[in-house]
Scaffold this active site. Structure first.
Site, PDB file in Angstrom:
ATOM      1  N   GLU A 248       0.870  -1.188   0.000  1.00  0.00           N
ATOM      2  CA  GLU A 248       0.000   0.000   0.000  1.00  0.00           C
ATOM      3  C   GLU A 248       0.891   1.217   0.000  1.00  0.00           C
ATOM      4  OE1 GLU A 248      -3.015  -1.986   2.976  1.00  0.00           O
ATOM      5  OE2 GLU A 248      -3.493   0.108   2.555  1.00  0.00           O
ATOM      6  N   CYS A 282      -1.980   9.213   3.006  1.00  0.00           N
ATOM      7  CA  CYS A 282      -1.757   8.723   1.645  1.00  0.00           C
ATOM      8  C   CYS A 282      -2.904   9.087   0.717  1.00  0.00           C
ATOM      9  CB  CYS A 282      -1.580   7.212   1.684  1.00  0.00           C
ATOM     10  SG  CYS A 282      -2.955   6.397   2.518  1.00  0.00           S
TER      11      CYS A 282
HETATM   12  P1  NAD Z   1       8.696   4.946   4.077  1.00  0.00           P
HETATM   13  O1  NAD Z   1       8.573   4.192   2.815  1.00  0.00           O
HETATM   14  O2  NAD Z   1       9.816   5.890   4.230  1.00  0.00           O
HETATM   15  O3  NAD Z   1       8.778   3.952   5.316  1.00  0.00           O
HETATM   16  C1  NAD Z   1       7.781   2.981   5.540  1.00  0.00           C
HETATM   17  C2  NAD Z   1       8.400   1.835   6.320  1.00  0.00           C
HETATM   18  O4  NAD Z   1       9.320   1.156   5.478  1.00  0.00           O
HETATM   19  C3  NAD Z   1       9.180   2.263   7.559  1.00  0.00           C
HETATM   20  O5  NAD Z   1       8.941   1.346   8.601  1.00  0.00           O
HETATM   21  C4  NAD Z   1      10.624   2.175   7.091  1.00  0.00           C
HETATM   22  O6  NAD Z   1      11.549   1.964   8.116  1.00  0.00           O
HETATM   23  C5  NAD Z   1      10.534   0.974   6.180  1.00  0.00           C
HETATM   24  N1  NAD Z   1      11.632   0.871   5.212  1.00  0.00           N
HETATM   25  C6  NAD Z   1      12.266   1.873   4.573  1.00  0.00           C
HETATM   26  N2  NAD Z   1      13.226   1.369   3.768  1.00  0.00           N
HETATM   27  C7  NAD Z   1      13.181   0.029   3.902  1.00  0.00           C
HETATM   28  C8  NAD Z   1      13.922  -1.053   3.327  1.00  0.00           C
HETATM   29  N3  NAD Z   1      14.909  -0.836   2.449  1.00  0.00           N
HETATM   30  N4  NAD Z   1      13.591  -2.307   3.677  1.00  0.00           N
HETATM   31  C9  NAD Z   1      12.586  -2.544   4.549  1.00  0.00           C
HETATM   32  N5  NAD Z   1      11.875  -1.569   5.151  1.00  0.00           N
HETATM   33  C10 NAD Z   1      12.162  -0.300   4.814  1.00  0.00           C
HETATM   34  O7  NAD Z   1       7.285   5.697   4.292  1.00  0.00           O
HETATM   35  P2  NAD Z   1       6.894   6.731   5.425  1.00  0.00           P
HETATM   36  O8  NAD Z   1       7.552   8.022   5.113  1.00  0.00           O
HETATM   37  O9  NAD Z   1       7.045   6.130   6.770  1.00  0.00           O
HETATM   38  O10 NAD Z   1       5.309   6.846   5.188  1.00  0.00           O
HETATM   39  C11 NAD Z   1       4.736   7.701   4.254  1.00  0.00           C
HETATM   40  C12 NAD Z   1       4.437   6.966   2.975  1.00  0.00           C
HETATM   41  O11 NAD Z   1       3.517   5.909   3.228  1.00  0.00           O
HETATM   42  C13 NAD Z   1       3.760   7.851   1.949  1.00  0.00           C
HETATM   43  O12 NAD Z   1       4.293   7.549   0.688  1.00  0.00           O
HETATM   44  C14 NAD Z   1       2.312   7.437   2.038  1.00  0.00           C
HETATM   45  O13 NAD Z   1       1.548   7.685   0.886  1.00  0.00           O
HETATM   46  C15 NAD Z   1       2.449   5.980   2.297  1.00  0.00           C
HETATM   47  N6  NAD Z   1       1.210   5.461   2.888  1.00  0.00           N
HETATM   48  C16 NAD Z   1       0.385   4.675   2.111  1.00  0.00           C
HETATM   49  C17 NAD Z   1      -0.830   4.231   2.629  1.00  0.00           C
HETATM   50  C18 NAD Z   1      -1.786   3.400   1.792  1.00  0.00           C
HETATM   51  O14 NAD Z   1      -2.750   2.880   2.351  1.00  0.00           O
HETATM   52  N7  NAD Z   1      -1.567   3.257   0.511  1.00  0.00           N
HETATM   53  C19 NAD Z   1      -1.190   4.560   3.931  1.00  0.00           C
HETATM   54  C20 NAD Z   1      -0.323   5.354   4.681  1.00  0.00           C
HETATM   55  C21 NAD Z   1       0.882   5.780   4.154  1.00  0.00           C
END
Ligand code: NAD
Length: 481
Positions: A248, A282
């Site tokens: 997501e 999001c």
């Molecule tokens: P992010 O992608 O920076 O981080 C999300 C998670 O992924 C964190 O726990 C982070 O530590 C982990 N992560 C990062 N790099 C990784 C790797 N290489 N391997 C494994 N895990 C890793 O996102 P964020 O800044 O925390 O959240 C905001 C983003 O989330 C926005 O893009 C938003 O649109 C999205 N989001 C989507 C939904 C949906 O339902 N589609 C809902 C909420 C947020």
């Protein structure tokens, strides 16, 4: 300062390297606690525990799993104050949003409990009269749930409890911005009777602990809610390891305002869509498309509403939203605004930092349909308003995005509303509302770069199960064909 370990096998466990990092309150900059900084060694411990947890949990009768999940829901409600206060402080949520998250988390747990007894399988009518064929549905095993910072309780809960309902064990890797609330949530579920090892939490950074977890052979499926960039990394790992994923990811969601709308009412709805949680949602309504001749009147009404929003104490119910999560996020929002203005967009209100990490509600009229404000996630309180001449052009512009997460359509004309809903390429379209709505039973997810698969209700539960064909020969000697 309070120290939080990982939550493994029902216990607080310090990081094996002894390393920790501070979790900061974005509103005040104050350190709220120390979280364990996970290592590859912690990953093995968590996976070993989850594999044992899975054997126990998947062997319980569904009615027992249902009973425990319902008790967890009750205990989330009983732990309201403790979860609420941590959520407000750690994620910079207003009290209104935090209340919603805690109560919705209980609701998600009840929805997952309800799915436990609906995991029906099939018997097949098949060509061979001497064969009885059955299709069994079985849990995958251990599911890794990687969660973001922006709604750190409820988004984590959604990724955890539906796979649990299906009989899986889950390991969570929460955002490094909001580790403490995830550990507290795991403690609450454990206190309610969720057996040890069934839900473990490892805190730390994506590259240090998220990636080793995603690659671990003891993990059978991965759910990620996060940015599209992280989604691509996880999808690559999943491709190499042949693992089931549900992603997501980001969105740049259109809100269509058709010309039968009252502009003041449309602006009230759009302000909620664009500015809730400072746009760090999001599904926030980031690209507002307005059918002529309403363009300027709507934009001015939205700017007036934006300028009137109260940006005060997070525990004041009148406060519309709080800070962005960190300074990097503030710089990104500033750069998107500057690029849109340099490209000819008209600033109707906002555009500056108010104080600390709080950014003013910003409305930009007719920004360029290129550049970061149009094409990338801004994840800030910035609404772009674009005037459009016709309905068909609105649909074409709504679909002018690599993302396809959600959309809203404001109209009193149901035929045009539903026509738009069918023609917009997005995982959800809400007629009569802004672009972010929630329902624990609804399939949430996106088209295109917004992700793969759907979460919620039976859709999550089915995603995290395997199908197995079992046949029984009824008296005939098995033949090669
Ligand atoms: P992010 O992608 O920076 O981080 C999300 C998670 O992924 C964190 O726990 C982070 O530590 C982990 N992560 C990062 N790099 C990784 C790797 N290489 N391997 C494994 N895990 C890793 O996102 P964020 O800044 O925390 O959240 C905001 C983003 O989330 C926005 O893009 C938003 O649109 C999205 N989001 C989507 C939904 C949906 O339902 N589609 C809902 C909420 C947020």
């Amino acid at each position: 300062m309070k120290t939080y370990g990982h939550f493994i096998d029902g216990q607080d466990v310090p990081a094996s390297g002894g390393q920790a990092f501070e979790s900061l309150a974005p509103m005040t900059g104050e350190a709220l606690g120390l979280a364990a900084r996970g290592t590859a060694e912690d990953v093995s411990d968590a996976v070993d525990s989850a594999r044992r947890g899975f054997l126990h949990w998947s062997g319980l009768p569904p009615a027992e799993r249902e009973r425990i999940l319902l008790k967890c829901a009750d205990h989330v409600e009983a732990s309201y104050d403790r979860l609420l206060n941590l959520l407000i402080d750690e994620s910079g949520s207003t009290i209104i949003k935090a209340k919603y998250e805690v109560l919705y988390t209980a609701s998600v747990l009840r929805a997952a409990a309800g799915e436990v007894r609906r995991l029906y399988a099939d018997t097949l009518p098949n060509e061979k009269p001497h064969r009885l064929s059955m299709v069994l549905r079985e849990p995958l095993g251990v599911v890794l749930a990687i969660s973001p910072f922006n709604a750190p309780l409820v988004l984590l809960a959604k990724m955890v409890v539906f796979p649990l309902g299906a009989g899986n064990a889950v390991i969570a890797k929460p955002s490094e911005e909001t580790p403490l609330i995830a550990v507290e949530f795991a403690r609450v579920l454990h206190e309610a009777g969720l057996p040890a090892g069934v839900f473990n939490v490892i805190t730390g950074f994506g590259a240090e602990v998220g990636e080793p977890l995603a690659r671990h052979p003891g993990v059978d499926g991965i759910a990620l809610t996060g940015s599209t960039a992280t989604g691509i990394r996880i999808a690559k790992i999943a491709a190499e390891t042949m693992r089931r994923v549900q992603l997501e990811l980001g969105g740049k969601n259109p809100l269509l305002v058709l010309n039968d709308m009252d502009v003041t009412r449309a602006a009230e709805i759009a302000a909620v869509g664009a500015f809730t949680h400072a746009g760090q949602i999001c599904m926030s309504s980031a690209r507002i498309l307005v059918e002529q001749p309403l363009g300027r009147a709507f934009a001015e009404a939205l700017a007036k509403k934006a300028a009137s929003l109260h940006l005060g104490d997070l525990r004041d119910e009148k406060t519309a939203y709080g800070p962005l999560i960190n300074q990097r996020a503030v710089e990104k929002v500033k750069s998107h605004v500057q690029a849109a203005l340099a490209g000819g967009g008209e600033l109707l209100t906002g555009g500056q930092v108010q104080r600390g990490l709080v950014f003013q509600p910003t409305v930009i009229y007719n920004p360029p349909r290129s550049g970061p404000l149009w094409c990338e996630e801004t994840f800030g309180p910035v609404a772009s308003v674009t005037e459009v001449d016709s309905f068909d052009e609105m649909i074409a512009i709504a679909n002018e995005s690599d993302y396809g997460l959600s959309a809203g359509v404001l109209t009193n004309d149901l035929v045009r509303g539903l026509t738009a809903a069918r023609r917009i390429r997005a995982g959800s379209v809400h007629v009569g509302a802004h672009s972010f709505q929630s329902d624990p039973m609804a399939p949430i997810g996106g088209y295109g770069m917004s992700g793969v698969g759907r979460s919620g209700g039976k859709y999550s539960v089915e995603h995290f199960t395997e199908l197995k064909w079992v046949s029984l020969e009824l008296g005939e000697t098995p033949r090669p064909f």
